[in-house]
Design a protein around this motif. Structure first.
Motif, short mmCIF file in Angstrom:
data_model
loop_
_atom_site.label_atom_id
_atom_site.label_comp_id
_atom_site.label_asym_id
_atom_site.label_seq_id
_atom_site.Cartn_x
_atom_site.Cartn_y
_atom_site.Cartn_z
N ARG A 90 0.85 -1.20 0.00
CA ARG A 90 0.00 0.00 0.00
C ARG A 90 0.88 1.25 0.00
NH1 ARG A 90 -5.64 -0.72 -0.67
NH2 ARG A 90 -6.20 -2.73 0.23
N ALA A 91 0.56 2.19 -0.86
CA ALA A 91 1.30 3.45 -0.88
C ALA A 91 0.68 4.48 0.06
CB ALA A 91 1.34 4.02 -2.31
N ASN A 92 -0.63 4.37 0.29
CA ASN A 92 -1.35 5.29 1.15
C ASN A 92 -1.28 4.80 2.59
OD1 ASN A 92 -3.16 6.98 2.46
ND2 ASN A 92 -4.66 6.94 0.80
N THR A 93 -0.70 5.61 3.48
CA THR A 93 -0.56 5.19 4.87
C THR A 93 -1.90 5.01 5.58
OG1 THR A 93 -0.35 7.50 5.57
CG2 THR A 93 1.69 6.30 5.08
N ALA A 94 -2.96 5.58 5.03
CA ALA A 94 -4.28 5.42 5.63
C ALA A 94 -4.76 3.98 5.56
CB ALA A 94 -5.29 6.34 4.93
N PHE A 95 -4.14 3.19 4.66
CA PHE A 95 -4.54 1.79 4.50
C PHE A 95 -3.59 0.83 5.20
CE2 PHE A 95 -6.89 3.80 1.11
CZ PHE A 95 -8.09 3.09 1.10
N SER A 96 -2.71 1.34 6.05
CA SER A 96 -1.82 0.46 6.81
C SER A 96 -2.52 -0.03 8.06
CB SER A 96 -0.54 1.19 7.19
OG SER A 96 0.24 0.38 8.06
N PRO A 97 -2.55 -1.36 8.30
CA PRO A 97 -3.15 -1.86 9.54
C PRO A 97 -2.22 -1.70 10.74
CG PRO A 97 -2.35 -3.69 8.23
CD PRO A 97 -2.13 -2.45 7.41
N PHE A 98 -0.99 -1.25 10.48
CA PHE A 98 0.01 -1.06 11.53
C PHE A 98 0.43 0.41 11.60
CE2 PHE A 98 0.89 -5.23 9.47
CZ PHE A 98 0.36 -6.04 10.47
N VAL A 99 0.81 0.84 12.81
CA VAL A 99 1.33 2.20 12.99
C VAL A 99 2.72 2.28 12.38
CG1 VAL A 99 2.02 3.93 14.68
CG2 VAL A 99 -0.03 2.55 15.08
N LEU A 100 2.93 3.25 11.49
CA LEU A 100 4.25 3.44 10.89
C LEU A 100 5.18 4.14 11.86
CD1 LEU A 100 2.46 2.88 8.33
CD2 LEU A 100 4.06 4.34 7.09
N MET A 146 -1.41 -1.49 16.28
CA MET A 146 -2.24 -1.79 15.12
C MET A 146 -3.30 -0.70 14.95
SD MET A 146 -2.61 -5.94 15.18
CE MET A 146 -2.93 -6.00 13.43
N ARG A 147 -3.78 -0.55 13.72
CA ARG A 147 -4.75 0.50 13.40
C ARG A 147 -6.03 -0.10 12.82
NH1 ARG A 147 -3.36 3.19 9.28
NH2 ARG A 147 -4.32 5.19 9.80
N SER A 156 -7.29 -3.41 4.88
CA SER A 156 -6.04 -4.06 4.50
C SER A 156 -5.81 -5.33 5.30
CB SER A 156 -4.86 -3.11 4.68
OG SER A 156 -4.94 -2.01 3.79
N MET A 157 -6.11 -5.27 6.61
CA MET A 157 -5.92 -6.45 7.44
C MET A 157 -6.86 -7.56 7.01
SD MET A 157 -3.87 -7.34 9.77
CE MET A 157 -3.67 -9.01 10.36
N GLY A 158 -8.08 -7.19 6.64
CA GLY A 158 -9.02 -8.20 6.14
C GLY A 158 -8.54 -8.82 4.85
N GLN A 159 -7.93 -8.00 3.99
CA GLN A 159 -7.41 -8.51 2.72
C GLN A 159 -6.28 -9.50 2.96
OE1 GLN A 159 -8.82 -7.67 -0.05
NE2 GLN A 159 -7.43 -8.12 -1.73
N ILE A 160 -5.34 -9.15 3.84
CA ILE A 160 -4.22 -10.05 4.14
C ILE A 160 -4.73 -11.33 4.79
CG2 ILE A 160 -2.02 -10.26 5.34
CD1 ILE A 160 -1.89 -7.18 5.32
#
Length: 462
Positions: A90-100, A146-147, A156-160
């Motif tokens: 993912r390039a968009n951080t809004a779609f990260s399930p983890f805190v960057l 986690m986010r 994203s987490m559901g996708q993974i």
């Protein structure tokens, strides 16, 4: 990196493919059939190549539209039956399930999820409840790094999670790996039936050796080290030929289900050790004979051929139950094989033990087990989970049971008389069941099977 590992170590080559455009074509009328991974690592074998290769006609059409041929060579279909590892980027951080790391919490905040005894652990996902097959509410607390409270992170987490579920549905695995990438950070993820363990994030731009080392070592692993079940092997041409000569089916329904399962394949061979086989005498006594180990002649395992599961769990964690119409090579007949994971807890009785207990008490209208036991590897070690060590919950063991009868799903009853007859058999069976069976599992469900005057529960027995 994968090619370098092959050249230096002489291991079987792996290939990385862009599978973001094409879902698995064999997943028609299945759970979330359009799911496709962003990137997938496959073995470089003839069977896998045939499964993931995009038809030349389609690639030609894309090239005529101005497509890049070099990029087209990297594109492939998603093939869950052959996927070794899936990658989500993912390039968009809004779609990260983890805190960057750039937007990490204040110093001193927790980066691990506390377990029941207060110790810290990596992130884990909740396993299913052994009795309901749904996520255990006790384990639903979300790690602070986690986010999942955001729509993008949860998506994203559901996708993974679906990637892991698809791989473990279609393959015989004790565990599998996925990777999540967001901008310049990556997370390694290991899934087993107890839950999910996630690595610390790392910057693969500043530390590229971490990602390189992972892929190099992954390429050098054996299939068993990647999680494959060593008791499952490819079939031979002669075994397939003999299986196709089977002509004795209980009903047209049984014939259609069996032929459909081997058509959608792939067909594999499952070995069951002789010690797990159940004799008629053991059924009458209600217990297995003690193994003395004094015999100098090794007893060959029994072998069963299976194709596509008749029933599959949709979750990457929990029992992971799969039901197969299996071909018994020795007896030249069809049986029902259930592959699942069971909690390793004192209060949980393995299904085979319950069947032995019920048959010793002459309980009517129940299936007949011909084999049952925990699945062991080539060295005798039982397949168990590891994520439970971080959750503080009971571990899960790999378990198989084989029944002589393969029953039709309850919802496929022919008429009202057929349904009432099944319910009558269920009530009669429960009325004669001893106390052990009553407190272990005392209900039937719509997923139960009926046929031949017996009732068989897919998840657990009565």
């Amino acid at each position: 990196v994968l090619t370098e590992a092959t050249q230096r170590e002489g291991v079987r080559k792996l290939v990385a493919k862009d599978t973001s455009l094409c879902p698995d074509p064999t997943y028609k009328n299945d759970h979330e059939e359009e799911t496709k991974a962003g990137g997938t690592i496959y073995p470089d074998t003839e069977e896998a190549t045939r499964a993931y290769t995009i038809e030349p006609s389609r690639q030609t059409q894309e090239d005529e539209k101005g497509g890049n041929k070099r990029i087209r060579n990297l594109e492939a279909k998603t093939a869950w039956s052959w996927a070794y590892l899936c990658i989500e980027a993912r390039a968009n951080t809004a779609f990260s399930p983890f805190v960057l790391p750039e937007v990490a919490r204040p110093a001193g905040s927790q980066t691990h999820m506390p377990t029941a005894n207060g110790a810290d652990s990596p992130a884990t996902a909740a396993a299913e409840s052994p009795s309901t097959g749904s996520p255990d509410p006790v384990s639903k607390s979300t790690p602070s790094f986690m986010r999942l409270d955001t729509d993008g992170g949860a998506q994203s987490m559901g996708q993974i999670s679906r990637y892991a579920a698809k791989i473990m549905r279609r393959q015989f695995l004790a565990y599998c790996f996925t990777i999540f990438v967001c901008r310049k950070y990556a997370w390694f993820m290991r899934w087993d039936r107890a839950g999910l363990v996630v690595s610390e994030p790392f910057d693969f731009i500043q530390q590229p050796q971490l990602l390189h080392q992972f892929f190099y070592r992954f390429a050098c692993m054996t299939d068993v080290q990647r999680g494959c079940d060593p008791t499952v092997q490819p079939t031979t041409t002669e075994e397939i030929r003999r299986m196709r000569t089977l002509a004795d089916f209980d009903t047209d329904w049984h014939k259609a289900q069996f032929l459909g399962s081997i058509k959608e394949g792939p067909v594999v061979k499952i070995s069951v050790p002789a010690i797990d086989m159940i004799t008629r005498d053991e059924l009458e006594r209600g217990r297995k004979d003690e193994q003395t180990g004094s015999s100098s002649t090794p007893v060959l395992p029994r072998e069963f051929l299976v194709g596509k599961p008749h029933f599959m769990s949709n979750s990457p964690t929990g029992s992971g139950t799969k039901g197969f119409i299996a071909y018994d090579i020795t007896e030249h007949r069809l049986v029902f094989l259930k592959d699942c994971w069971r909690p390793d807890a004192e209060t949980y009785h393995p299904e085979g033990e319950i069947y032995l207990h019920l048959h010793s008490h002459k309980v009517n209208y129940i299936a007949t087990p011909i084999a049952a036991g925990d699945v062991a590897d080539n060295d005798g070690g039982i397949h168990t989970t590891r994520a439970d060590k971080f959750l503080g919950t009971p571990r899960w063991k790999h378990y198989r049971i084989i029944l002589e009868e393969f029953a039709m799903p309850l919802e496929e009853y022919i008429d009202s008389y057929d349904l009432v007859d099944v319910l009558y058999c269920a009530v009669r069976g429960l009325s004669t069941a001893p106390p052990l069976a009553m407190f272990t599992h005392s209900s039937y469900s719509a997923s139960a099977g009926v046929g031949g005057g017996c009732v068989a529960q897919r998840c657990q027995c009565i």
